[in-house]
Design an enzyme around this catalytic site. Sequence first.
Site, PDB file in Angstrom:
ATOM      1  N   HIS A  51       6.360   8.555   3.154  1.00  0.00           N
ATOM      2  CA  HIS A  51       5.280   9.550   3.549  1.00  0.00           C
ATOM      3  C   HIS A  51       6.111  10.864   4.065  1.00  0.00           C
ATOM      4  O   HIS A  51       7.181  10.873   4.182  1.00  0.00           O
ATOM      5  CB  HIS A  51       4.428   9.199   4.866  1.00  0.00           C
ATOM      6  CG  HIS A  51       3.602   8.056   4.350  1.00  0.00           C
ATOM      7  ND1 HIS A  51       2.903   7.232   5.121  1.00  0.00           N
ATOM      8  CD2 HIS A  51       2.700   7.827   3.261  1.00  0.00           C
ATOM      9  CE1 HIS A  51       2.278   6.257   4.641  1.00  0.00           C
ATOM     10  NE2 HIS A  51       2.017   6.765   3.304  1.00  0.00           N
TER      11      HIS A  51
ATOM     12  N   ASP B 135       1.266   5.465  -6.030  1.00  0.00           N
ATOM     13  CA  ASP B 135       1.434   4.034  -5.351  1.00  0.00           C
ATOM     14  C   ASP B 135       0.607   2.953  -6.019  1.00  0.00           C
ATOM     15  O   ASP B 135       1.288   2.010  -6.290  1.00  0.00           O
ATOM     16  CB  ASP B 135       0.608   4.070  -3.935  1.00  0.00           C
ATOM     17  CG  ASP B 135       0.996   4.937  -2.911  1.00  0.00           C
ATOM     18  OD1 ASP B 135       2.366   5.236  -3.004  1.00  0.00           O
ATOM     19  OD2 ASP B 135       0.348   5.535  -1.996  1.00  0.00           O
TER      20      ASP B 135
ATOM     21  N   GLY C 173       2.098   9.812  -4.362  1.00  0.00           N
ATOM     22  CA  GLY C 173       1.335   8.691  -4.094  1.00  0.00           C
ATOM     23  C   GLY C 173      -0.052   9.069  -4.035  1.00  0.00           C
ATOM     24  O   GLY C 173      -0.765   8.156  -4.410  1.00  0.00           O
TER      25      GLY C 173
ATOM     26  N   ASP D 115       4.718   6.488   7.706  1.00  0.00           N
ATOM     27  CA  ASP D 115       4.313   7.420   8.879  1.00  0.00           C
ATOM     28  C   ASP D 115       3.101   6.590   9.603  1.00  0.00           C
ATOM     29  O   ASP D 115       1.959   6.880   9.136  1.00  0.00           O
ATOM     30  CB  ASP D 115       4.221   8.690   8.339  1.00  0.00           C
ATOM     31  CG  ASP D 115       3.900   9.419   9.946  1.00  0.00           C
ATOM     32  OD1 ASP D 115       3.934   8.946  11.075  1.00  0.00           O
ATOM     33  OD2 ASP D 115       3.518  10.687   9.734  1.00  0.00           O
TER      34      ASP D 115
ATOM     35  N   ASP E 290      -4.978   2.848  -1.405  1.00  0.00           N
ATOM     36  CA  ASP E 290      -3.861   2.669  -2.211  1.00  0.00           C
ATOM     37  C   ASP E 290      -2.759   2.080  -1.525  1.00  0.00           C
ATOM     38  O   ASP E 290      -1.919   1.198  -2.171  1.00  0.00           O
ATOM     39  CB  ASP E 290      -3.464   4.116  -2.781  1.00  0.00           C
ATOM     40  CG  ASP E 290      -4.246   4.555  -3.788  1.00  0.00           C
ATOM     41  OD1 ASP E 290      -5.377   3.802  -4.073  1.00  0.00           O
ATOM     42  OD2 ASP E 290      -4.357   5.809  -4.216  1.00  0.00           O
TER      43      ASP E 290
ATOM     44  N   HIS F 169      -4.839   8.444   1.254  1.00  0.00           N
ATOM     45  CA  HIS F 169      -4.662   7.576   0.025  1.00  0.00           C
ATOM     46  C   HIS F 169      -4.460   6.076   0.848  1.00  0.00           C
ATOM     47  O   HIS F 169      -3.760   5.390   0.114  1.00  0.00           O
ATOM     48  CB  HIS F 169      -3.832   7.849  -0.961  1.00  0.00           C
ATOM     49  CG  HIS F 169      -2.361   8.077  -0.496  1.00  0.00           C
ATOM     50  ND1 HIS F 169      -1.969   9.099   0.423  1.00  0.00           N
ATOM     51  CD2 HIS F 169      -1.232   7.329  -0.613  1.00  0.00           C
ATOM     52  CE1 HIS F 169      -0.528   8.927   0.587  1.00  0.00           C
ATOM     53  NE2 HIS F 169      -0.215   7.815  -0.021  1.00  0.00           N
TER      54      HIS F 169
ATOM     55  N   ARG G 176      -0.500  -5.504  -0.102  1.00  0.00           N
ATOM     56  CA  ARG G 176      -1.017  -6.729  -0.370  1.00  0.00           C
ATOM     57  C   ARG G 176      -0.601  -7.187  -1.680  1.00  0.00           C
ATOM     58  O   ARG G 176      -0.142  -8.303  -1.738  1.00  0.00           O
ATOM     59  CB  ARG G 176      -2.452  -6.463  -0.516  1.00  0.00           C
ATOM     60  CG  ARG G 176      -3.274  -7.567  -1.061  1.00  0.00           C
ATOM     61  CD  ARG G 176      -4.693  -7.762  -1.226  1.00  0.00           C
ATOM     62  NE  ARG G 176      -5.060  -6.842  -2.541  1.00  0.00           N
ATOM     63  CZ  ARG G 176      -5.114  -7.345  -3.795  1.00  0.00           C
ATOM     64  NH1 ARG G 176      -4.605  -8.547  -4.015  1.00  0.00           N
ATOM     65  NH2 ARG G 176      -5.087  -6.504  -4.808  1.00  0.00           N
TER      66      ARG G 176
END
Length: 125
Positions: A8, A60, A55, A80, A90, A87, A96
Amino acid sequence: MKFAIIAHDQKKEALVTFIQDHLDEFSKHTLYATGTTGLRVSTETGLTVHRFKSGPLGGDQEIGALVANKEVDAIFFFRDPLTAQPHEPDVSALLRLSDVYDVPLATNEGTALAVITYYENGGLS
């Protein structure tokens, strides 16, 4: 090995510094990154980085596709936690996928040090 690197905005400098501190190890691996992070890492370290979109513009998800296709061995994602990300869905999907496919994911410097030390020491003996 193939590493994904993401950060980030408020963590990009920390990621670049971390990679500079472990340049010998990162130089041995194929690197994939989201747009701006990849540009900074490439420019500031001289490493070759395969860049995807930023991203928020799908980067991402592009890295998530690599994870789902078992084309990534570890992810270094300096997040961060104090700033809302537009996002975030995402980001959550990428986290996950790293769990689903058992891909090591370092989201901070302490965990990144553990992961890179593992690779520096040759992985499992």
